[in-house]
Structures are given as C-alpha cells and as structure tokens.
Write an enzyme that holds these catalytic residues in place. Structure first.
Site, mmCIF file in Angstrom:
data_model
loop_
_atom_site.group_PDB
_atom_site.id
_atom_site.type_symbol
_atom_site.label_atom_id
_atom_site.label_comp_id
_atom_site.label_asym_id
_atom_site.label_seq_id
_atom_site.Cartn_x
_atom_site.Cartn_y
_atom_site.Cartn_z
ATOM 1 N N ARG A 1 32.652 -11.090 30.309
ATOM 2 C CA ARG A 1 32.310 -10.577 31.638
ATOM 3 C C ARG A 1 31.368 -9.389 31.438
ATOM 4 O O ARG A 1 31.776 -8.382 30.865
ATOM 5 C CB ARG A 1 33.599 -10.162 32.341
ATOM 6 C CG ARG A 1 33.425 -9.617 33.750
ATOM 7 C CD ARG A 1 34.787 -9.224 34.331
ATOM 8 N NE ARG A 1 34.658 -8.651 35.660
ATOM 9 C CZ ARG A 1 34.355 -7.376 35.887
ATOM 10 N NH1 ARG A 1 34.159 -6.556 34.889
ATOM 11 N NH2 ARG A 1 34.248 -6.938 37.132
ATOM 12 N N LYS B 1 32.047 -0.216 29.257
ATOM 13 C CA LYS B 1 33.262 0.572 29.446
ATOM 14 C C LYS B 1 33.227 1.862 28.641
ATOM 15 O O LYS B 1 32.435 2.020 27.722
ATOM 16 C CB LYS B 1 34.497 -0.294 29.149
ATOM 17 C CG LYS B 1 34.747 -1.276 30.310
ATOM 18 C CD LYS B 1 35.994 -2.099 30.202
ATOM 19 C CE LYS B 1 36.094 -2.975 31.476
ATOM 20 N NZ LYS B 1 37.133 -3.991 31.380
HETATM 21 C C1 7PJ Z 1 37.639 -6.488 34.117
HETATM 22 C C2 7PJ Z 1 37.794 -7.223 35.275
HETATM 23 C C3 7PJ Z 1 38.006 -7.078 32.861
HETATM 24 C C4 7PJ Z 1 38.603 -9.045 34.113
HETATM 25 C C5 7PJ Z 1 37.026 -5.266 35.774
HETATM 26 C C6 7PJ Z 1 34.801 -2.734 34.860
HETATM 27 C C7 7PJ Z 1 36.095 -2.614 35.567
HETATM 28 N N1 7PJ Z 1 38.270 -8.492 35.289
HETATM 29 N N2 7PJ Z 1 37.416 -6.435 36.315
HETATM 30 N N3 7PJ Z 1 38.482 -8.360 32.932
HETATM 31 N N4 7PJ Z 1 37.136 -5.270 34.428
HETATM 32 N N5 7PJ Z 1 39.076 -10.296 34.083
HETATM 33 O O1 7PJ Z 1 34.087 -3.726 34.934
HETATM 34 O O2 7PJ Z 1 34.466 -1.720 34.165
HETATM 35 O O3 7PJ Z 1 37.936 -6.491 31.774
HETATM 36 S S1 7PJ Z 1 36.465 -3.924 36.738
#
Ligand code: 7PJ
Length: 262
Positions: free
Chosen positions: A240, A205
């Site tokens: 994640r 990020k």
């Molecule tokens: C997240 C997500 C996160 C959860 C994205 C990216 C943006 N789902 N989906 N938590 N981020 N649960 O991966 O930069 O932080 S999309």
C-alpha cells in the site's frame, strides 16, 4: 495498492464537491501509474488522531467512490474504514474490498463483508490511533501479531467470509515502535501460513523518516521504496503506497530478480 486520502488535510481547498473532484482525478492518476487497487480513506488514522463522525466519513468517501465507479469502472476500489456502516455503503457505491485497520473489531463488519461478497483486509493494531504510539509493548511482536491475525482469519471464515477473499496485514506503525516495525518487516514470510494474501503498508511512515533522516512525510520516497522492495522480496502480495509510479518501476525489477522473468 495506491493510497487515496480524502481527509481535509490532504485535500484542503475549495468546498466538498471540489474536494471530491480532486480526489477522483487523483485516484484515476494512481491507476494510470499502475496501481491495481485504489484505497479510499476518509478517516485520518495518524498517531494521535481523533475519530471522525460517521456522517462526515460517509460524506468524504461515498462521492469519491461513486465518481470513480462512473468515470473509471476499470479500477478496483477498496474502502479504508473501521465502520461496518461505511463499509456497507462503500461497497454498495462500488468498492470491491474492505480495508479494516481494526481487523474486524466492529461486531457487524464480518457479516457485512460476507453479505456483500467483498474482499477483506484484516490489519493488526495495538490500541487505537489516539493512543497507540504512547508505549507500545510486546513480549514477542511477531508471534503476537501473527496470533492476532490467525484468530481474526478464523473469525472471518467462521462468519462465512470465503477464505480466498482474505488478506492479512501486520499493521506497520500501528502501536509499534521502530524495532517492532523492523522485526515485522524482516519476517513477512511468517504470515503466509495464514492462508491469506499478505499486505504491507510502510509508505512514508514515521519509522522511514527516522531511519533516513527525512522529516517531511512527502519526501520519504527512497525509504518507502526500500521498504516496498524488501516487503515484496520477502513475499508480500500487496504493498500500500503513495508513490505509485516509482513503486511500480522498482517492483518490476524486484519481481524479475526474485521470481524470475520480466
Ligand atoms: C495502513 C492502512 C496500513 C492497511 C493506513 C498511513 C496510515 N491500511 N491504512 N495497512 N495505513 N491495510 O498510511 O500512514 O499499513 S493509514
């Protein structure tokens, strides 16, 4: 949790079928590298992103979930969506978990999760992806995110979702500036009193680019590892990530130091 983006900017060449095949292969690779869950998403939620039409979101994710279910039934799949309709179709196609960055904003989402018996990730976001980074403001970011997630867990349980199917996520980068992100990452323990598993998504990020001076998102590996390691050291149950093999190796060491044993 390994990230499998099925958006045109991540899988750009060829027609839709070729895209789905590439995505299935990439999902299998994430699992082979050690991901316990593969998170399939068809809507870009980058800051400033425009929403994608529901039919387009379905066309992107369903063939990939079906393809993975058939070729790799061993993989636990989650669907990254804010739409109950997409969640319902994705679970019917083989997803076991609904990952909802809006924390169950769609009025039908909690019912779909209850009726399908899926797991649910409830994430905090201030605003929506189109405007969330304009001027994020909190008086006390940790208290406000905690209160939002507490209320959403309560709503999910009230709707009939089993509490052992729930996971909460402070939503790093979703309507948060650098200091907000750091405050949340420093206090992950605080979210354990919500009686749900805790997920953190910091991988690649922008704040990691800012802190480490790396502009290219795909090159933010070291900063992403630092965030994953410290999140787990502070008690996160799930991280994640994009770089699964590297993260699994780093977390093997982290777990041994923090929790004891290999
Ligand atoms: C997240 C997500 C996160 C959860 C994205 C990216 C943006 N789902 N989906 N938590 N981020 N649960 O991966 O930069 O932080 S999309």
């Amino acid at each position: 949790m390994g990230i499998l983006n099925v958006t045109p900017d991540s899988f750009s060449d060829g027609g839709l079928f070729a895209d789905a095949e590439d995505a299935v292969a990439h999902g299998a690779r994430l699992a082979d590298e050690g991901a316990d869950i593969v998170d399939v998403g068809g809507e870009s939620t980058r800051p400033g992103a425009e929403p994608v039409h529901v039919d387009e979101e379905l066309r992107r994710v369903i063939p990939v979930i079906e393809g993975l279910r058939v070729s790799r039934p061993d993989i636990v799949l989650s669907i990254d969506t804010r739409r109950s309709l997409v969640a319902n179709e994705a679970v019917a196609a083989g997803a076991a978990i609904v990952n909802d960055i809006s924390g169950g904003h769609d009025p039908a989402m909690l019912r779909v999760v209850r009726d399908t018996g899926a797991g649910l990730v409830l994430m905090h976001m201030q605003g929506d992806p189109h405007t969330m980074q304009d001027q994020p403001h909190y008086d006390d970011v940790v208290a406000e995110v905690h209160e939002f997630l507490r209320e959403r867990v309560e709503a999910a349980v009230f709707a009939g979702v089993a509490s052992d199917r729930l996971c909460v996520d402070p939503g790093i980068g979703f309507g948060k500036d650098l200091e907000h992100n750091l405050a949340l990452l420093r206090t992950i323990e605080r979210f354990h009193d919500l009686d749900a598993a805790v997920l953190v998504g910091a991988s690649r990020k922008r704040f990691i680019g800012t802190l480490s001076g790396v502009d290219e998102a795909a090159s933010r590996l070291e900063g992403s590892l630092a965030a994953a390691v410290l999140s787990v050291a502070h008690g996160a149950d799930v991280v994640r990530v994009h770089d699964v093999a590297e993260t699994v190796r780093a977390l093997g060491v982290t777990d041994a130091i923090v929790r004891g044993g290999a």
